[in-house]
Write an enzyme that holds these catalytic residues in place. Sequence first.
Site, PDB file in Angstrom:
ATOM      1  N   CYS A  31     -11.561   0.747   0.874  1.00  0.00           N
ATOM      2  CA  CYS A  31     -10.620   1.395   0.763  1.00  0.00           C
ATOM      3  C   CYS A  31     -10.244   2.294   0.637  1.00  0.00           C
ATOM      4  O   CYS A  31      -8.951   3.473   0.751  1.00  0.00           O
ATOM      5  CB  CYS A  31     -10.061   1.085  -1.342  1.00  0.00           C
ATOM      6  SG  CYS A  31     -11.690   1.313  -1.947  1.00  0.00           S
TER       7      CYS A  31
ATOM      8  N   HIS B 220     -12.938   2.159  -6.462  1.00  0.00           N
ATOM      9  CA  HIS B 220     -11.387   1.598  -6.355  1.00  0.00           C
ATOM     10  C   HIS B 220     -10.686   2.337  -5.359  1.00  0.00           C
ATOM     11  O   HIS B 220     -10.428   3.225  -6.295  1.00  0.00           O
ATOM     12  CB  HIS B 220     -10.757   0.155  -6.887  1.00  0.00           C
ATOM     13  CG  HIS B 220      -9.682  -0.432  -5.490  1.00  0.00           C
ATOM     14  ND1 HIS B 220     -10.175  -0.589  -4.574  1.00  0.00           N
ATOM     15  CD2 HIS B 220      -8.704   0.026  -5.337  1.00  0.00           C
ATOM     16  CE1 HIS B 220      -9.215  -0.632  -3.967  1.00  0.00           C
ATOM     17  NE2 HIS B 220      -7.876  -0.768  -4.505  1.00  0.00           N
TER      18      HIS B 220
ATOM     19  N   ASN C  12      -1.448   0.860  -3.339  1.00  0.00           N
ATOM     20  CA  ASN C  12      -3.219  -0.101  -2.726  1.00  0.00           C
ATOM     21  C   ASN C  12      -2.816  -0.612  -1.072  1.00  0.00           C
ATOM     22  O   ASN C  12      -2.310  -1.010  -0.976  1.00  0.00           O
ATOM     23  CB  ASN C  12      -2.913  -1.240  -4.775  1.00  0.00           C
ATOM     24  CG  ASN C  12      -4.550  -2.021  -4.114  1.00  0.00           C
ATOM     25  OD1 ASN C  12      -5.365  -1.247  -4.161  1.00  0.00           O
ATOM     26  ND2 ASN C  12      -4.702  -2.185  -5.427  1.00  0.00           N
TER      27      ASN C  12
END
Length: 465
Positions: free
Chosen positions: A90, A384, A406
């Site tokens: 991520c 994250h 995202n």
Amino acid sequence: MKRLLILSLVFVAVMAAAQSREGGITPQMLQEIQKQNAPSASDRALRNALAANAIDNLAKNKDNAGALDTYFSVETKKQSITDQKSSGRCWMFSGLNVIRANFAKRTDSLAVTYSQDYLFFWDQLEKANMMLQGVIETAKKPMDDQRVQFFFHHPVSDGGNFCGVADLAEKYGLVPYEVCPETFSANSTSKMSQLIKSKLREQGLELRRMVNDGKKAKNIERRKTQMLSEIYHMLVITLGEPVREFTYAFKNKDGKAITAPKTYTPQSFYQETVGGPINDTFIMVMNDPRRPYHKTYEVDYARHSQDGHNWKYLNLPMDEIEALAIASLKDGRKLYSSYDVGKQLDRKRGFADTQNFDYGSLFGTNFNMTKAERISTFDSGSTHAMTLTAVDIDEQGNALKWKVENSWGGDWGQKGCLIMTDRWFREYMFRLVVNKKYVSEQLQREFEQKPTMLSPEDPLFQVDE
């Protein structure tokens, strides 16, 4: 018979001694626990419900499940949604999303998506070298030393932070996604990572033996290079050979080529699209209420390469972090940011709010720890990274809600995005990377303070995955 009786008595005595050890659950304690938990009719109903339902389905707060307000008063330009699949990259997806957004903002018409596979190759090779070098430097210490265990426990990982994106991109350049697309192992890293870790641990043991056997430094360095060649080969098999030269034509936001094809190296493509160094153009700020604000901290070994930058941050209260984020977003610039995304997250709606789930009522208890207490007890931490893209503010300029881009695919949540209330943002947002253009001279001076060095084992300093 007599001998059997004696053995039985000894066994009973031993068991009684074990059970009477201080701090254990005694029969009297168990009786009291069970007395306080006499099942009620509602408990039986909940137990029956939980036998066939997920906890979140029963804890969902129906009063907070209405239609989402998707309007944002300040929003940056949309870009395509990426998907990290079954990997912990991520940090790389968010970092590259920020860099490509900067390029699109600067050119106004051109668009590019960078190859995560390409940069991930170099990330893994650099981390492997850092692990082997760390083993060499700590070889005189016993195997149960905390730092020795750190290297063998975490030889490499998928995770990281924005500092890694900056260091790797400056050193190895960037390439377009079309030139170096994702492989199966890039999208699903577990088996590749498991095998590389196993090989590195084996190599690490050999290097320790060489150091302790008094081998010359040049011979140890030569052997380390041979070992890295093995890791390089494993990465080529799983991720592909890193491209050294390619031809590419830039496209507009609709995907139409609008420039003539041109030959690039990864480094020249980096210069064309980034335009200069990334390092020293930003500061990382963090909200860690355990420690004094307006002080600078550095996390030891929190880097992606031996010659790279450790993760360094200025600790600020949330009000000041929000002001930096709002200033950047108002100017159309997206930001790298990271969160404890699993807390109070409604995955189906792509909505994070502290009131999404009422676990306390479901279990007849309270969950009352502060942010600082959650961090200190390993209950919460940054897990994250996502790209901060929008904020909705009231007439006084205060944030009401936020939106992030995202990296879980375009079908997830709000068309690939996550909306979060400001109260959730304040509790579960941890770090933000902001261009110095939006940082006051005072904060920039504070960022240049000599940092306090922190251990990578600190509960807050997990890598973003």
